[in-house]
Structure formats: structure tokens, C-alpha cells
Scaffold this active site. Sequence first.
Site, mmCIF file in Angstrom:
data_model
loop_
_atom_site.group_PDB
_atom_site.id
_atom_site.type_symbol
_atom_site.label_atom_id
_atom_site.label_comp_id
_atom_site.label_asym_id
_atom_site.label_seq_id
_atom_site.Cartn_x
_atom_site.Cartn_y
_atom_site.Cartn_z
ATOM 1 N N ASP A 43 105.759 94.308 133.007
ATOM 2 C CA ASP A 43 106.413 95.519 133.509
ATOM 3 C C ASP A 43 106.599 96.550 132.397
ATOM 4 O OD1 ASP A 43 106.499 94.287 135.932
ATOM 5 O OD2 ASP A 43 108.681 94.083 136.032
ATOM 6 N N HIS A 74 111.448 97.782 128.826
ATOM 7 C CA HIS A 74 111.864 97.313 130.155
ATOM 8 C C HIS A 74 112.923 96.226 129.979
ATOM 9 C CE1 HIS A 74 111.447 96.253 134.395
ATOM 10 N NE2 HIS A 74 111.135 95.009 134.076
ATOM 11 N N HIS A 111 102.709 94.845 138.548
ATOM 12 C CA HIS A 111 102.966 95.321 139.917
ATOM 13 C C HIS A 111 101.888 96.287 140.380
ATOM 14 C CE1 HIS A 111 107.163 93.893 140.536
ATOM 15 N NE2 HIS A 111 107.237 93.987 139.214
ATOM 16 N N HIS A 143 108.312 88.327 130.769
ATOM 17 C CA HIS A 143 109.741 88.619 130.602
ATOM 18 C C HIS A 143 110.542 87.823 131.615
ATOM 19 C CE1 HIS A 143 108.547 91.511 133.708
ATOM 20 N NE2 HIS A 143 109.812 91.847 133.923
ATOM 21 N N ASP A 191 111.089 87.934 139.513
ATOM 22 C CA ASP A 191 109.852 88.221 140.260
ATOM 23 C C ASP A 191 108.612 87.905 139.424
ATOM 24 O OD1 ASP A 191 110.733 90.586 138.772
ATOM 25 O OD2 ASP A 191 109.086 91.679 139.729
ATOM 26 N N HIS A 192 108.801 87.523 138.154
ATOM 27 C CA HIS A 192 107.672 87.129 137.304
ATOM 28 C C HIS A 192 107.714 85.640 136.959
ATOM 29 C CE1 HIS A 192 106.472 91.347 136.562
ATOM 30 N NE2 HIS A 192 107.723 91.503 136.974
ATOM 31 N N HIS A 230 112.541 88.415 134.191
ATOM 32 C CA HIS A 230 112.869 88.769 135.583
ATOM 33 C C HIS A 230 112.252 87.767 136.567
ATOM 34 C CE1 HIS A 230 113.727 93.206 134.355
ATOM 35 N NE2 HIS A 230 114.759 92.418 134.164
HETATM 36 FE FE FE Z 1 108.755 93.082 137.923
HETATM 37 ZN ZN ZN Z 2 110.673 93.271 135.396
#
Ligand code: FE
Ligand code: ZN
Length: 237
Positions: A129, A110, A167, A54, A58-59, A56
Amino acid sequence: MSVDITVLPALGDNYAYLVSSGNTAFAVDPSDERVVRRALEERGLRLDAVLLTHHHSDHTGGAQPLNRSTGCSVIGPRDRRLRGIDRALADNETCEVAGVPITALLVPGHTRSHLAFHLTTEQAVFTGDTMFLSGCGRLFEGTAEQMWRSLRRLGDLDPATRVYCGHEYTEENCRFACAVEPGNVLFGERLRAVGEMRADGRPSVPGTIAVEHQANVFLRASSPEAFARLRAAKDRF
Ligand code: FE
Ligand code: ZN
């Protein structure tokens, strides 16, 4: 040829993954370019592609740097917010990377375009996520009903399927499960086991779909309404 999956902790509590077959590899959710490059160098692997669950950051953080430094392709959901995608996968679409067959599963909740990647020949799934071990992602863009359906879809995979999530939230999720069902002996045992793993610095991933059916209160929710109540309670936990 045998397929190896390496867990790469990144950015505190994120997990990136390196999947290799022979001397080629692909990375899933490469949050941090350096972590992936170090793993490639240590193992003498060539990067074929990165897969993004996805949008975001942080990915996705390492995707463009890896594309520039290695020439790898970038594969992910069909979503305008994801820039530099070479191949967008629709629901149930398949592809083969580093000789490994992959099926994309659209699992909204999400985010609305979130994908999971099912490695059908390896009995492994990358859930980003959407499904965490004993938990699930927050509802940023989707409804409770969408997330509930997405979790059930993942739950329908073969019970032996290994679950690689985005995570390391497992211990906190187990603590929440114990608060929801204080008398559940299995939840208590699981919290202890995960606590020991984490105290030793070991990742709790991968889990399995079979264990999630027993230990994930969100997957166990019997209706979208029951799921929505749990998710709201977890947001306040
Ligand atoms: Fe994340
Ligand atoms: Zn995420």
C-alpha cells in the site's frame, strides 16, 4: 528456472500474488487463505513462505492459516504488531525464497514499518500500500515527506521493473490525475485504457516504473510540500 507471478484478486479490491519457480512458490500479502490454497492446488505447487508488506489485516489475513495448513514460513517487517513472523527483514536485507532472490526495501508512509519486496533478478517489485498504479497509500502513520521519499526510492528502480501493488485502485487514481491536470493527454489516454481493462474484468497490474514516472502524480510531485497538497486533495476526492 523461469519464475511465474500470478495475480490473485481477493477481498474485493485487494491483490495477493503467487510467485513460483518449478514446483515451489511463495505468496505476497495473502489476504485470503482460500484464494492462495486454490491457486496452489490448481498448479500443483508447494508453498515455501508468505511475505507480508505491512501489518494491515487485508494483507496478512491468510498468513497464519497458511502457516498452520502448509508449514510455510512467514516473512515480513520488524514490527511487534505482526504476530507469528519467522523472519523479520530490515531495510536492504536480502533473502532467497523458492530460489528467488528478494531484497526488502523499507518504504514508510502508509505504515512506519512498511516493506516493498524487490525481485532483483525478475525486474519486479511488490509495493503493498505504498505505491499503487497512478497512486499511493494513505498516510496512516508516516509523514508526507516519508511517503514522498519512499515513492522516489521505488521510482529509482530500473524503469522496466514491473509494479505489483496491493489494491486495484488504478481507475480511481487515473480519474484523480485527470482532475489534477485536466489538459494532460497521457493521463486521459491512461484513464481510457484502464477503464477498458476493468470493464473486461482484467486487472490493471502489473504496471511498470517507467509508466509510473509518466502517470503517477504522487511520484511526479517535485517536493514533499507538493506531495502533501496532492495527498490531502486525494483524501477529499
Ligand atoms: Fe490495504
Ligand atoms: Zn494497508
